[in-house]
Design an enzyme around this catalytic site. Structure first.
Site, PDB file in Angstrom:
ATOM      1  N   HIS A 163      -4.987  -2.352  -5.247  1.00  0.00           N
ATOM      2  CA  HIS A 163      -4.319  -1.117  -5.678  1.00  0.00           C
ATOM      3  C   HIS A 163      -5.375  -0.056  -5.902  1.00  0.00           C
ATOM      4  O   HIS A 163      -6.406  -0.326  -6.510  1.00  0.00           O
ATOM      5  CB  HIS A 163      -3.578  -1.348  -7.004  1.00  0.00           C
ATOM      6  CG  HIS A 163      -2.331  -2.144  -6.845  1.00  0.00           C
ATOM      7  ND1 HIS A 163      -1.580  -2.571  -7.901  1.00  0.00           N
ATOM      8  CD2 HIS A 163      -1.701  -2.579  -5.747  1.00  0.00           C
ATOM      9  CE1 HIS A 163      -0.537  -3.233  -7.456  1.00  0.00           C
ATOM     10  NE2 HIS A 163      -0.594  -3.258  -6.150  1.00  0.00           N
TER      11      HIS A 163
ATOM     12  N   ASP B  23       0.811  -1.218   0.000  1.00  0.00           N
ATOM     13  CA  ASP B  23       0.000   0.000   0.000  1.00  0.00           C
ATOM     14  C   ASP B  23       0.843   1.267   0.000  1.00  0.00           C
ATOM     15  O   ASP B  23       0.465   2.284   0.578  1.00  0.00           O
ATOM     16  CB  ASP B  23      -0.974  -0.006   1.202  1.00  0.00           C
ATOM     17  CG  ASP B  23      -1.749  -1.306   1.253  1.00  0.00           C
ATOM     18  OD1 ASP B  23      -2.344  -1.648   0.223  1.00  0.00           O
ATOM     19  OD2 ASP B  23      -1.711  -1.993   2.280  1.00  0.00           O
TER      20      ASP B  23
HETATM   21  P1  IMP Z   1      -2.493 -13.059   2.920  1.00  0.00           P
HETATM   22  O1  IMP Z   1      -1.556 -12.615   1.859  1.00  0.00           O
HETATM   23  O2  IMP Z   1      -3.944 -12.775   2.576  1.00  0.00           O
HETATM   24  O3  IMP Z   1      -2.267 -14.479   3.323  1.00  0.00           O
HETATM   25  O4  IMP Z   1      -2.205 -12.179   4.228  1.00  0.00           O
HETATM   26  C1  IMP Z   1      -0.983 -12.276   4.936  1.00  0.00           C
HETATM   27  C2  IMP Z   1      -0.542 -10.913   5.446  1.00  0.00           C
HETATM   28  O5  IMP Z   1      -0.157 -10.088   4.348  1.00  0.00           O
HETATM   29  C3  IMP Z   1      -1.630 -10.125   6.182  1.00  0.00           C
HETATM   30  O6  IMP Z   1      -1.023  -9.366   7.205  1.00  0.00           O
HETATM   31  C4  IMP Z   1      -2.189  -9.190   5.110  1.00  0.00           C
HETATM   32  O7  IMP Z   1      -2.777  -8.034   5.675  1.00  0.00           O
HETATM   33  C5  IMP Z   1      -0.922  -8.874   4.338  1.00  0.00           C
HETATM   34  N1  IMP Z   1      -1.162  -8.514   2.939  1.00  0.00           N
HETATM   35  C6  IMP Z   1      -1.391  -9.335   1.888  1.00  0.00           C
HETATM   36  N2  IMP Z   1      -1.545  -8.636   0.757  1.00  0.00           N
HETATM   37  C7  IMP Z   1      -1.372  -7.357   1.070  1.00  0.00           C
HETATM   38  C8  IMP Z   1      -1.368  -6.133   0.301  1.00  0.00           C
HETATM   39  O8  IMP Z   1      -1.536  -6.108  -0.916  1.00  0.00           O
HETATM   40  N3  IMP Z   1      -1.138  -4.977   0.998  1.00  0.00           N
HETATM   41  C9  IMP Z   1      -0.911  -4.970   2.337  1.00  0.00           C
HETATM   42  N4  IMP Z   1      -0.903  -6.073   3.092  1.00  0.00           N
HETATM   43  C10 IMP Z   1      -1.135  -7.253   2.466  1.00  0.00           C
HETATM   44 MG    MG Z   2      -2.958  -2.180  -1.414  1.00  0.00          MG
END
Ligand code: IMP
Ligand code: MG
Length: 337
Positions: free
Chosen positions: A43, A13
């Site tokens: 995004h 982000d």
């Molecule tokens: P997962 O990727 O859904 O398994 O989540 C694992 C960790 O990565 C969590 O803390 C999510 O909040 C974080 N996370 C996954 N994708 C993003 C993203 O695109 N932006 C920010 N955090 C993310």
């Molecule tokens: Mg994002």
């Protein structure tokens, strides 16, 4: 000809979507291809007063002449993809590599139903972790096995190579951020794959010798969603008082806000092989910088911040974002060559 990778330098982000959209409009790539984990990423792209949140379609969609691809390393949720293609009206421009892993309802149920993933790690519940696990076990379907994706299928690495051979520009867009890389992040509080530039190249089937530039995007005040260590985190009262409040694009959870982390920035730039840095949120360092489009018009406070950040990163800052809208940006890439 050039092949540029754009990745996030902190915890995701950072504003990659906006930076990608700007570079796409400016460099006019013929292909914009997405790497990264999958629809766990959101995004945000703001054009004029319209705001778009994309989870599958590359954020470069605003540049209408580019093919929009999803590289083979990425997990595809066919429902999310179809919804976005219709919402954005990009049918005919979107292509999915035939080997992409597929997210099923079962993956989503396992992600949301797992105390470890949903509660301890704070996953996005989008099914990515279980889908990558099944892919590693070699039991998950690929895009070519799903009839509703038939019209989107492409050999993405070949399409990219053809463009590069013709001397065209290609943008490879990363998702997530360095701090949640499975290999280099704050394990186990990470996502289900590496998120560094090398991974984004591999996701798209582009060999390392074909990459010209790696732009790492950092935000002046980093954020983190989900659980896990965040060494420069500020108390919520402090960030609220500064007027900084953010909510996740995918999960709508409130993002944790932190101070600039120079040590992390340097380490992230190193592993990503950063050639040029981008800094977003300069309007938060000094509100007077909102919407500024020339370096000379930035305030002294902002310039001092940028000078320190550049020393930390160890790479020139080539792009400075001064607000959420796609044209609120200072692009010094040309002047630096
Ligand atoms: P997962 O990727 O859904 O398994 O989540 C694992 C960790 O990565 C969590 O803390 C999510 O909040 C974080 N996370 C996954 N994708 C993003 C993203 O695109 N932006 C920010 N955090 C993310
Ligand atoms: Mg994002």
């Amino acid at each position: 000809m050039s092949c540029t990778i754009i990745v996030g330098g902190f915890f995701g982000d950072e504003g990659k979507g906006k930076v990608v959209a700007h570079i796409a409009n400016k460099d006019k790539p013929t292909i914009i291809s997405r790497g990264g984990v999958g629809p766990n990423a959101g995004h945000t792209v703001q054009v004029g007063t319209r705001e778009y949140g994309v989870r599958m379609v590359p954020s470069g969609f605003v540049f209408r002449d580019a093919k929009l691809c999803i590289g083979s390393g990425v997990l595809v949720d066919p429902r999310v993809l179809k919804h976005e293609v219709e919402m954005l009206g990009v049918k005919g421009r979107v292509f999915v590599d035939k080997r992409c892993g597929i997210i099923t309802e079962d993956h989503i149920a396992r992600d949301k139903g797992s105390d470890h993933l949903a509660k301890k790690i704070g996953s996005t519940g989008s099914g990515c972790g279980p889908a990558n696990a099944d892919r590693v076990m070699r039991i998950s379907p690929q895009a070519k096995d799903v009839p509703e994706l038939a019209e989107y299928l492409l050999d993405v690495p070949k399409a990219i190579d053809d463009e590069l051979k013709k001397g065209k520009s290609v943008l490879l867009e990363g998702t997530q951020g360095f701090g949640i890389s499975l290999y280099y992040g704050t394990y186990p509080f990470v996502t289900s794959k590496d998120t560094s530039a090398s991974q984004i190249a591999a996701d798209n089937g582009v060999g390392p010798t074909k990459i010209d530039d790696v732009i790492v995007v950092f935000k002046a005040y980093p954020t983190r969603v989900g659980e896990g260590p965040f060494s420069t985190e500020m108390p919520t009262a402090e960030s609220d008082a500064m007027g900084i409040q953010e909510f996740g694009t995918v999960t709508h959870r409130k993002r944790r806000i932190g101070e600039w982390d120079g040590e992390m920035a340097r380490y992230s730039a190193m592993i990503n092989g950063c050639t040029q840095a981008a800094i977003t949120g300069i309007d938060r360092v000094d509100k007077a910088c909102l919407g500024v489009t020339e370096y000379g018009r930035l305030t002294r406070k902002a310039k001092e911040f940028l000078k320190c950040a550049e020393d930390d990163i160890g790479c020139p800052i080539a792009i400075i974002s001064t607000g959420p809208e796609v044209t609120q940006i200072i692009d010094m890439r040309k002047e630096m060559v």
